[in-house]
Write an enzyme that holds these catalytic residues in place. Structure first.
Site, PDB file in Angstrom:
ATOM      1  CG  LEU A  61      -2.033  -1.020   1.236  1.00  0.00           C
ATOM      2  CD1 LEU A  61      -2.710  -1.064   2.603  1.00  0.00           C
ATOM      3  CD2 LEU A  61      -3.056  -0.705   0.154  1.00  0.00           C
ATOM      4  CG  ASN A  65       9.312   9.205   7.231  1.00  0.00           C
ATOM      5  OD1 ASN A  65       9.957   9.121   6.195  1.00  0.00           O
ATOM      6  ND2 ASN A  65       8.764  10.331   7.658  1.00  0.00           N
ATOM      7  N   GLY A  67       8.185   2.315   7.957  1.00  0.00           N
ATOM      8  CA  GLY A  67       8.257   0.999   7.337  1.00  0.00           C
ATOM      9  C   GLY A  67       7.220   0.839   6.230  1.00  0.00           C
ATOM     10  CB  ILE A  68       6.737  -1.877   3.802  1.00  0.00           C
ATOM     11  CG1 ILE A  68       8.143  -1.547   3.296  1.00  0.00           C
ATOM     12  CG2 ILE A  68       5.828  -2.200   2.632  1.00  0.00           C
ATOM     13  CD1 ILE A  68       8.766  -2.662   2.489  1.00  0.00           C
ATOM     14  CB  VAL A  69       1.474   0.150   4.842  1.00  0.00           C
ATOM     15  CG1 VAL A  69       0.075  -0.298   5.240  1.00  0.00           C
ATOM     16  CG2 VAL A  69       2.018   1.149   5.854  1.00  0.00           C
ATOM     17  CE  LYS A  84       3.406   2.824   9.774  1.00  0.00           C
ATOM     18  NZ  LYS A  84       2.825   4.165   9.940  1.00  0.00           N
ATOM     19  CG  ASP A 181       2.770  14.362   9.954  1.00  0.00           C
ATOM     20  OD1 ASP A 181       2.807  15.441   9.325  1.00  0.00           O
ATOM     21  OD2 ASP A 181       3.362  13.336   9.568  1.00  0.00           O
TER      22      ASP A 181
END
Ligand SMILES: Nc1ncnc2c1ncn2[C@@H]1O[C@H](COP(=O)(O)OP(=O)(O)OP(=O)(O)O)[C@@H](O)[C@H]1O
Length: 343
Positions: A61, A65, A67-69, A84, A181
């Site tokens: 997806l 910052n 990691g990967i989702v 995640k 954020d």
């Protein structure tokens, strides 16, 4: 299945990786639940086990910052989730590691329909210290991708976006959590027209309600003036009003179709952003904007933090009440429209 759906009581899993095609949280290694590192101890509750190997990876997806989702599917139920993967131990900076543990802890604590749900937290082997967060899957992407599809959003849909994000912020602030954020790409959407706040990678739990919060974390472009210059714009920065500023900017961006504080094509470097945020003219809205939208944006984008409306005040703002009856339907229809139908 029951375990995976029960979110709060069971927050950690045993991850036994299958040989191929399934969730590759550690490149095919077998992962066991182990005692978490001290900093994350509170974030991982020991609990009954679940085979995360029952999840197969569908697609990536995105890369954040931290990691990967992945989008993953439960092989028996067909249920979709987002997974995640976080790698605190790969981070050389202790502050970044602490922030990852903080994100895990915040996701563990939060329980609101306006905040993305974390079903489970998996800790992998002690050696790697990696974590996997099993999140509810938001099947319509985020507001940044929605904006790219439609170029701009109509006011009624924006009123719904603002209402749901404000409810999420109201919940978070009541838990003494500042997000820090808020921006279109951190607001996830599903086809039911639900908007949920996600990505707590730079959020903060305020130990004392007025704890100062002066660090330059979060996406610079959406930071409030007091984060650049606390003395001039609000004294000790408490963070809550900063989330309101970021929401105001987000709503305006979704209405205009581009980031409001810089000229289109202008390089978004730190100095240009700081000047625009602290000293620039307030962004103007086109004639097509209603008085209520103008007033809403102005209430959020007051330079002095203490003149900004609070989340609770904004929930009763005329911009939200003006579109109350239609806003949810307009947003849902928008989600079904093909690309750039509004342009
Ligand atoms: N629960 C979810 N459902 C659907 N998509 C998700 C979910 N969580 C994250 N994503 C998508 O995955 C991508 C990465 O998300 P993530 O929250 O890690 O970081 P980010 O917000 O893109 O980046 P950064 O951490 O740098 O701010 C984003 O495009 C986001 O829309």
């Amino acid at each position: 299945m029951a375990v995976i759906r029960d979110r709060r009581p069971q927050l950690s899993l045993t991850l036994e990786l299958p040989p191929k095609d399934s969730v590759a949280a550690a490149g095919g290694r077998r992962i066991q639940l182990v005692p978490p590192p001290a900093a994350a101890a509170a974030a991982v509750a020991s609990c009954s086990e679940h085979r995360l190997a029952d999840l197969e990876r569908v697609q990536v997806l995105g890369h954040g910052n931290g990691g990967i989702v992945y989008k993953v599917r439960h092989v028996r139920t067909g249920e979709l989730y987002a997974l995640k993967l976080l790698h605190p131990h790969h981070q050389s900076d202790a502050a970044v590691r602490r922030q990852i543990y903080r994100e895990i802890e915040i996701l563990r604590r939060t329980d609101s329909p306006f905040v993305v749900r974390c079903h489970s937290i998996v800790q992998s082997g002690a050696a790697s210290g990696d974590f996997a967060l099993l999140l509810e899957y938001m099947d319509a992407g985020n507001l940044d991708s929605l904006l790219r599809r439609h170029r701009r959003l109509p006011e009624a849909a924006l009123a719904e976006v603002a209402r749901q994000v404000l409810q999420g912020l109201s919940y978070l602030h009541s838990q003494k959590i500042v997000h820090r954020d808020i921006k279109p790409s951190n607001l996830l959407v599903n086809r039911d027209g639900e908007i949920k706040i996600s990505d707590f990678g730079v959020s903060k739990m305020m130990v004392r309600s007025l704890a100062p919060c002066n660090s330059y974390v979060g996406t610079c472009a959406y930071m409030s003036p007091e984060r650049f210059d606390p003395d001039t714009y609000g004294g000790s920065y408490d963070g809550y009003a900063g989330d309101v500023w970021s929401l105001g900017l987000t709503v305006l961006e979704l209405y205009l179709g581009h980031f409001p504080l810089l000229q289109e094509g202008q390089r978004p470097d730190w100095a240009a952003l700081m000047c625009a945020i602290c000293f620039g003219e307030p962004p103007s809205l086109p004639d097509s904007a209603s008085d209520e939208l103008r007033a809403f944006v102005a209430s959020c984008l007051q330079r002095e933090a203490d003149r900004r409306w609070t989340v609770e005040q904004l929930l009763a703002h005329p911009f939200l009440t003006r579109y109350q009856s239609e806003s949810s339907l307009v947003l849902k229809k928008l989600l079904l429209l093909p690309e750039q139908c509004l342009a």
